[in-house]
Design an enzyme around this catalytic site. Structure first.
Site, PDB file in Angstrom:
ATOM      1  N   CYS A 183      94.839  67.672  47.914  1.00 23.43           N
ATOM      2  CA  CYS A 183      95.307  67.919  46.549  1.00 23.43           C
ATOM      3  C   CYS A 183      96.104  69.201  46.407  1.00 23.43           C
ATOM      4  O   CYS A 183      96.934  69.320  45.520  1.00 23.43           O
ATOM      5  CB  CYS A 183      94.115  67.946  45.585  1.00 23.43           C
ATOM      6  N   CYS A 223      84.738  70.962  48.044  1.00 22.04           N
ATOM      7  CA  CYS A 223      85.182  71.032  46.647  1.00 22.04           C
ATOM      8  C   CYS A 223      84.297  70.182  45.742  1.00 22.04           C
ATOM      9  O   CYS A 223      83.969  70.591  44.621  1.00 22.04           O
ATOM     10  CB  CYS A 223      86.632  70.587  46.546  1.00 22.04           C
TER      11      CYS A 223
END
Length: 357
Positions: free
Chosen positions: A198, A102
């Protein structure tokens, strides 16, 4: 003329203080928040990263510091480049580290593009890491607070991203960061640190969240201990090498996952901790910070964010991979996880663990 900088604001204390320090330094600060929430409330309402307080905290920080701010919708890119590949890894019996992907493929890529578009000189984040700019290029180093160092997650960043980055809190202790935030009246000063992936949904493992998101079929199977079936499970994607908790298998002594067969769904268990030790392992998709492998084969390797870096040497492996030989056997070397290489506090690069030998 003020230096124009972009600050990634997550709603946490670290990025808030990074922005505050840039304001104090006389920069023209543009706050940017990436929205990575799923558009379906069935996911976003339960997402651990989708705290209702995050955007409210960002708004308070922006008002208090008097800076401009914008949101960028990033879920489509996040899903395509991070979540879906990670789901496929779990279904293949591996345990990916989506944060490393990410950072390169979503967060820092978007921020670097925006910096070029707006003519910003630098991109600032609240990561606990440090950068030095040397003749050969930008060199990434560990943050000074060993309990918070986040350089491990940044190993995939290239010179394009590193050349624009700055980590204002990288040389600070966490307690000092909170003190600065409290002194400025920022609502983030006492906000707890995030502890989970997350995108994780509360009450389930990350592999199951991703399986549901991507509509993939679970592979149920057996728990196998020394050749005999000792239980059954609902999906091999829910387990990882070294796992002990959550197995619900009664063997009289603690059992650990030592291998996962994605084809049959069998999860093999062992009660002897020695069975988790590996004397070498293979790494693929190596990424080196300066674009080329470092000179010399001796360095330290870290195979999890919270693990200790240990001395090792690297050798050429089969099919273009690297063979990593630690000075002492390592426990629960997990395919899919990141192996990150250091010399002292300098991050050399890293790769993805393919298999333990």
């Amino acid at each position: 003329m003020k230096e124009k900088v972009i600050v990634a604001l997550s709603g946490g204390v670290d990025s808030s203080v990074a922005a505050a320090l840039a304001v104090q330094a006389g920069c023209e600060v543009i706050g940017v928040t990436l929205r990575l929430k799923h558009p379906d409330p069935a996911f976003s309402s339960a997402q651990l990263c989708a705290s209702r307080n995050d955007e409210a905290a960002v708004e308070q920080v922006v008002r208090t510091l008097g800076i401009t701010h914008r949101y960028i919708e990033g879920f489509g890119r996040f899903r395509e480049r991070v979540l879906e590949p990670s789901a496929r890894e779990y279904m293949a019996g591996r345990t990916p580290n989506p944060c490393c992907d990410c950072n390169l493929l979503v967060k820092f890529g978007i921020l670097a593009d925006l910096a070029e578009e707006l003519g910003a000189a630098r991109v600032l984040t609240g990561h606990y890491a440090k950068l030095s700019h040397e003749t050969a290029g930008a060199v990434l180093r560990r943050g000074d607070d060993p309990r918070k160092d986040q350089s491990y997650f940044l190993y995939r960043l290239t010179q394009r991203e590193l050349g624009k980055l700055s980590f204002p809190v990288g040389a600070m202790e966490k307690s000092e960061v909170r003190r600065i935030a409290a002194g400025l009246g920022l609502v983030t000063s006492q906000k707890p640190d995030s502890q989970d992936a997350c995108f994780q949904v509360g009450g389930e493992c990350f592999g199951e969240t991703l399986r549901r998101l991507c509509g993939l079929a679970a592979k149920p199977g057996r728990f196998v201990y020394r050749g005999r079936t000792v239980g059954r499970h609902a999906g091999a994607h829910a387990f990882t090498i070294g796992q002990r908790k959550g197995l619900n298998v009664a063997l009289g002594v603690p059992a650990y996952v030592v291998s996962i067969d994605p084809e049959s769904g069998d999860v093999r268990l062992e009660t002897d901790p020695e069975a988790l030790l590996s004397r070498s392992f293979t790494v693929r998709r190596a990424a080196w910070q300066l674009g080329v492998p470092p000179e010399g084969d001796e360095m330290e390797v870290q195979i999890r964010y919270r693990s200790r870096a240990v001395p090792c040497r690297i050798e050429p492996g089969a099919d273009g991979g690297l063979r990593v030989v630690p000075a002492d056997p390592l426990r629960a070397v997990t395919p899919g996880q990141a192996a990150v290489f250091y010399r002292g506090d300098v991050l050399l690069g890293g790769g993805v663990i393919d298999h333990a030998d």
